[in-house]
Design a protein around this motif. Sequence first.
Motif, PDB file in Angstrom:
ATOM      1  N   VAL A 114      -1.517   7.787   1.653  1.00 33.32           N
ATOM      2  CA  VAL A 114      -1.060   6.529   2.248  1.00 33.32           C
ATOM      3  C   VAL A 114      -1.843   6.240   3.520  1.00 33.32           C
ATOM      4  N   GLN A 115      -2.035   7.267   4.332  1.00 35.39           N
ATOM      5  CA  GLN A 115      -2.775   7.074   5.579  1.00 35.39           C
ATOM      6  C   GLN A 115      -4.203   6.628   5.307  1.00 35.39           C
ATOM      7  N   ILE A 124       0.835  -1.205   0.000  1.00 34.57           N
ATOM      8  CA  ILE A 124       0.000   0.000   0.000  1.00 34.57           C
ATOM      9  C   ILE A 124       0.867   1.252   0.000  1.00 34.57           C
ATOM     10  N   ILE A 125       1.938   1.237   0.793  1.00 34.42           N
ATOM     11  CA  ILE A 125       2.806   2.413   0.887  1.00 34.42           C
ATOM     12  C   ILE A 125       3.474   2.695  -0.450  1.00 34.42           C
ATOM     13  N   ALA A 173       9.188   4.062  -0.595  1.00 33.10           N
ATOM     14  CA  ALA A 173       8.795   2.929   0.251  1.00 33.10           C
ATOM     15  C   ALA A 173       8.686   3.310   1.720  1.00 33.10           C
ATOM     16  N   THR A 174       9.224   4.465   2.089  1.00 33.59           N
ATOM     17  CA  THR A 174       9.171   4.889   3.490  1.00 33.59           C
ATOM     18  C   THR A 174       8.254   6.083   3.699  1.00 33.59           C
TER      19      THR A 174
END
Length: 89
Positions: free
Chosen positions: A27-28, A11-12, A19-20
């Motif tokens: 994303v949230q 998902i991220i 990726a971070t």
Amino acid sequence: MGLAKEHKTEIITKFGDSATDTGKAEVQVALFSRRIADLTGHLQQHPKDKHSRRGLLMLVGKRKRVLNYLKKVDIERYRKVLADLDLRK
């Protein structure tokens, strides 16, 4: 009951820039939506689980607040998230 690491990283990377990138509103919202879907399935099997129901309602509220923020800041990103996640609003 959290998300598996594979699902979370998937998902991220899909909604974030890297990726971070977990702080981005998209994303949230995507992570909240996945957890909401998992909790909904759990509650269909266990309808008397009131503690999980409360957690579900809190997650829905968090997602709503982040969506309202995104709508206020950037309407195009808001519409894209709604379309990508098939959320009605």
